[in-house]
Write a protein that holds these residues in place. Structure first.
Motif, short mmCIF file in Angstrom:
data_model
loop_
_atom_site.label_atom_id
_atom_site.label_comp_id
_atom_site.label_asym_id
_atom_site.label_seq_id
_atom_site.Cartn_x
_atom_site.Cartn_y
_atom_site.Cartn_z
N CYS A 1 54.99 -56.28 -5.89
CA CYS A 1 56.30 -55.59 -5.53
C CYS A 1 56.45 -56.51 -4.20
CB CYS A 1 56.04 -54.13 -5.17
SG CYS A 1 57.48 -53.12 -4.43
N LEU A 2 57.61 -57.31 -4.32
CA LEU A 2 57.89 -58.12 -3.08
C LEU A 2 59.04 -57.28 -2.52
CD1 LEU A 2 57.89 -60.69 -1.46
CD2 LEU A 2 59.53 -61.79 -3.09
N VAL A 3 59.05 -57.07 -1.25
CA VAL A 3 60.11 -56.51 -0.66
C VAL A 3 60.62 -57.33 0.36
CG1 VAL A 3 60.90 -54.34 0.73
CG2 VAL A 3 59.30 -54.21 -0.71
N LEU A 4 62.15 -57.76 0.33
CA LEU A 4 62.55 -58.63 1.19
C LEU A 4 63.55 -57.79 2.27
CD1 LEU A 4 63.04 -62.07 -0.86
CD2 LEU A 4 61.23 -61.50 0.85
N ASP A 5 63.31 -57.98 3.61
CA ASP A 5 64.36 -57.37 4.34
C ASP A 5 65.43 -58.55 4.55
OD1 ASP A 5 65.88 -56.29 6.61
OD2 ASP A 5 64.00 -55.45 7.54
N LEU A 6 66.40 -58.46 3.78
CA LEU A 6 67.70 -59.66 3.86
C LEU A 6 68.21 -59.68 5.34
CD1 LEU A 6 68.84 -59.23 0.27
CD2 LEU A 6 67.24 -61.02 1.13
N TYR B 1 47.62 -53.24 -7.68
CA TYR B 1 48.80 -54.12 -7.46
C TYR B 1 48.91 -54.71 -5.89
CZ TYR B 1 49.81 -51.13 -11.60
OH TYR B 1 49.76 -50.54 -12.61
N ASP B 2 49.93 -55.74 -5.84
CA ASP B 2 49.98 -56.36 -4.85
C ASP B 2 51.43 -55.83 -3.98
OD1 ASP B 2 47.63 -57.94 -4.66
OD2 ASP B 2 48.44 -59.65 -5.57
N TYR B 3 51.43 -55.61 -2.91
CA TYR B 3 52.60 -55.17 -2.00
C TYR B 3 52.85 -56.24 -0.76
CZ TYR B 3 55.98 -52.09 0.52
OH TYR B 3 57.12 -51.44 0.97
N ILE B 4 53.97 -57.08 -0.96
CA ILE B 4 54.20 -57.90 -0.04
C ILE B 4 55.64 -57.47 0.66
CG2 ILE B 4 54.77 -60.37 0.52
CD1 ILE B 4 53.15 -60.97 -2.03
N ARG B 5 55.61 -57.41 1.73
CA ARG B 5 56.95 -56.76 2.44
C ARG B 5 57.13 -58.10 3.91
NH1 ARG B 5 57.34 -51.54 6.09
NH2 ARG B 5 58.63 -52.48 7.58
N TYR B 6 58.35 -58.58 3.54
CA TYR B 6 58.93 -59.67 4.28
C TYR B 6 60.13 -59.34 4.96
CZ TYR B 6 59.14 -64.16 6.22
OH TYR B 6 59.04 -65.32 7.44
#
Length: 171
Positions: A85-90, A166-171
């Motif tokens: 789950c890739l989360v990008l704070d645009l 699972y992997d959780y990546i928040r950027y």
């Protein structure tokens, strides 16, 4: 799409490279391409393009998961790459790297070697490891955090922890 956070639920194909391009419009209607890929070895930025290397980690307990493997995560996805789950704070990305205000997400290109479960934007910050009842008990909605919607959630067997699977990546 105008949500603050972009969510991409995907799994890289084993031993393959992938690229994802996001065309993001600023409030002044300038289009900036934000890309992440296992092909990029380092971060690069221009006025209209941000390139982020994507580092795939090996699954916990795998043969590829030792300290030697962690030192060299650049390159193709490992054989046992996990769903992510890739989360990008645009708005934060545009502000931090280009000092530009976020307008909206104009387009997405998913380029090869990805299995994709879902992609969406939201103004809510979802935590996939929290159930609806846990979120309610901890008053997380008051802090701007919500459990992952069912249509976006990965299955978790009884007695298991989401973050172990699972992997959780928040950027």
């Amino acid at each position: 799409l105008a949500g603050r956070y972009l969510y991409l639920l995907f799994r890289p194909m084993p031993r393959k490279h992938f690229v994802v391009h996001l065309d993001v419009a600023t409030q002044e209607n300038q289009v900036v391409r934000v890309s992440f890929s296992t092909l990029f070895k380092e971060f690069k930025a221009t006025a209209t393009w941000l390139q982020f290397p994507f580092l795939c980690g090996a699954a916990e307990g795998s043969l590829c998961g030792g300290d030697a493997a962690r030192r060299d995560l650049v390159g193709a996805a490992p054989a046992d790459a996990r769903w992510t789950c890739l989360v990008l704070d645009l708005p934060s990305i545009l502000s931090l790297y280009l000092s530009r205000p976020f307008g909206h997400l104009k387009g997405v290109k998913l380029c090869s070697n990805l299995l994709v479960k879902n992609l969406c934007t939201s103004d809510l910050l979802f935590d996939p490891g929290v159930t609806f009842s846990e979120a309610r008990r901890a008053h997380l909605p008051c802090r701007g955090v919500a459990p992952m919607p069912r249509e976006m959630a990965f299955p978790v067997p009884e007695g298991r922890n989401w973050h172990d699977l699972y992997d959780y990546i928040r950027y």
